[in-house]
Design an enzyme around this catalytic site. Structure first.
Site, short mmCIF file in Angstrom:
data_model
loop_
_atom_site.label_atom_id
_atom_site.label_comp_id
_atom_site.label_asym_id
_atom_site.label_seq_id
_atom_site.Cartn_x
_atom_site.Cartn_y
_atom_site.Cartn_z
CB SER A 66 -8.57 -5.52 -2.96
OG SER A 66 -9.22 -4.27 -3.14
CG HIS A 76 -0.72 2.17 -9.25
ND1 HIS A 76 -0.85 1.84 -7.92
CD2 HIS A 76 -1.84 2.89 -9.55
CE1 HIS A 76 -2.00 2.32 -7.45
NE2 HIS A 76 -2.61 2.97 -8.42
NE ARG A 136 -2.69 -1.33 4.67
CZ ARG A 136 -3.91 -1.47 4.21
NH1 ARG A 136 -4.66 -2.47 4.63
NH2 ARG A 136 -4.42 -0.63 3.34
CG ASP A 185 -2.06 0.95 1.11
OD1 ASP A 185 -2.42 1.33 -0.02
OD2 ASP A 185 -2.61 1.35 2.15
N GLY A 196 -0.18 5.47 -4.28
CA GLY A 196 -0.81 6.74 -4.63
C GLY A 196 -0.19 7.91 -3.87
NE ARG A 197 -1.38 6.54 1.39
CZ ARG A 197 -1.34 5.65 2.36
NH1 ARG A 197 -1.07 6.01 3.59
NH2 ARG A 197 -1.58 4.37 2.10
NE ARG A 241 -7.78 1.87 -5.25
CZ ARG A 241 -6.59 2.01 -4.74
NH1 ARG A 241 -5.60 2.46 -5.50
NH2 ARG A 241 -6.34 1.71 -3.49
CG ASN A 274 -7.90 -2.15 -5.01
OD1 ASN A 274 -6.97 -2.92 -4.84
ND2 ASN A 274 -8.16 -1.19 -4.13
C1 IPE Z 1 -5.20 -2.77 -0.07
O1 IPE Z 1 -4.95 -1.41 -0.24
C2 IPE Z 1 -5.23 -3.44 -1.40
C3 IPE Z 1 -3.94 -3.58 -2.07
C4 IPE Z 1 -2.79 -3.22 -1.60
C5 IPE Z 1 -4.01 -4.23 -3.35
P1 IPE Z 1 -6.14 -0.36 -0.37
O2 IPE Z 1 -5.51 0.96 -0.52
O3 IPE Z 1 -7.09 -0.79 -1.42
O4 IPE Z 1 -6.87 -0.50 1.05
P2 IPE Z 1 -7.77 0.53 1.84
O5 IPE Z 1 -8.80 1.03 0.88
O6 IPE Z 1 -6.88 1.62 2.32
O7 IPE Z 1 -8.35 -0.26 2.99
C1 IPE Z 2 -1.71 0.26 -3.25
O1 IPE Z 2 -1.47 1.60 -3.32
C2 IPE Z 2 -1.87 -0.35 -4.62
C3 IPE Z 2 -3.24 -0.81 -4.89
C4 IPE Z 2 -4.25 -0.76 -4.08
C5 IPE Z 2 -3.46 -1.34 -6.21
P1 IPE Z 2 -2.65 2.65 -3.28
O2 IPE Z 2 -3.05 2.97 -4.67
O3 IPE Z 2 -3.75 2.17 -2.42
O4 IPE Z 2 -1.92 3.88 -2.62
P2 IPE Z 2 -2.52 4.90 -1.57
O5 IPE Z 2 -3.03 4.09 -0.40
O6 IPE Z 2 -3.61 5.63 -2.26
O7 IPE Z 2 -1.38 5.76 -1.20
MG MG Z 3 -4.16 2.40 -0.44
#
Ligand code: IPE
Ligand code: IPE
Ligand code: MG
Length: 246
Positions: free
Chosen positions: A69, A41, A188, A24, A27-28, A75, A72
């Protein structure tokens, strides 16, 4: 020119046999750099190889990575299609190298719902690498713990299993993870304190470790730190701790 000194890592004991990573924070990571999420990504995907190598070096035998997931799908469509494309691209670019390195690829999740061409690529990757035994890389893609349990229950009913014969062991074999042992350690990245539907049956007694580091920055030192912390934990499985000799 002096070669950069490779970090040395004292051996860890016990080493978790099966590690699950909730990758995880992509994005941030991107946002912090003023980049689009997709770049996060991409950076995240590029980080899989070094962490996998670290796992081999430290003695981990199974690595399950949470890549997409079932939730996901909610999104924005561009992000979902970006993530789908990235998996296809990664299989095309990395499969032969992974195979050469003895990596056995597995998939946990529903193939149904993924575009047929990508499904075919996934099947191909599993088939090509099925006899490799250096490390298992289990990719949780279109994975949800609840849908996994539902899929297992459906199949158990279809198979007409006698309710009195249904044990935890039998049930576990119906999960996507099949014959894989439960994860010993779940890591995590990105700092959240939740499982987000990851291996909810299998992680019943896993040790949990979280770090604020975003996934693209999670390197070998960080992996080592997580494994060392695992080694220092005492797993009790509900029992009384071993009595210290008088
Ligand atoms: C968990 O991360 C899923 C993956 C890393 C693939 P998310 O970013 O989707 O989880 P939440 O929404 O913060 O719980
Ligand atoms: C995890 O990173 C990758 C997937 C869920 C596919 P995120 O995309 O959830 O990143 P944040 O949590 O927004 O930073
Ligand atoms: Mg995330």
């Amino acid at each position: 020119m002096a070669k950069k000194q490779e970090a040395t890592y004292p051996p860890i004991s016990p080493v978790p046999y099966h590690v699950g990573i909730i990758m995880d924070g992509n994005g941030r990571w991107a946002k912090r750099r003023g980049l689009p999420r997709q770049m996060g990504h991409r950076a995240g995907v590029n980080n899989i190889q070094p962490v996998l190598e670290g796992c081999v070096e430290f003695g981990v035998k199974v690595l399950t990575i949470y890549a997409f997931s079932t939730e996901n799908w909610h999104r924005p469509p561009e992000e979902v299609s970006g993530l789908m494309q990235l998996l296809g691209y990664t299989i095309r670019r990395r499969l032969s190298e992974l195979h050469k390195n003895g990596v056995q690829i597995r998939h946990s999740g529903r193939l149904e719902g993924i575009n047929p061409e990508l499904q075919e690529q996934i099947r191909h990757a599993l088939e090509v690498t099925k006899n490799n035994d250096r490390i298992i890389l289990n990719v949780a893609f279109n994975y949800g713990g609840r849908s996994e349990i539902l899929d297992a229950v459906r199949q158990i009913i279809r198979d007409g299993i006698d309710p009195d014969e249904l044990t935890e062991e039998v049930f576990s074999r119906y999960l996507y993870t099949g014959d894989l042992p439960d994860p010993d350690l779940i890591i995590r990245t990105g700092g959240e304190y939740r499982l987000s539907n990851f291996l909810i049956w299998q992680a019943a007694y896993s040790e949990y470790y979280t770090t604020p580091t975003y996934w693209p920055d999670f390197d070998k030192d960080e992996l080592y730190k997580a494994l060392a912390e695992y080694a220092a934990r005492e797993r009790r499985f509900g029992r009384v701790p071993d009595a210290t000799p008088a």
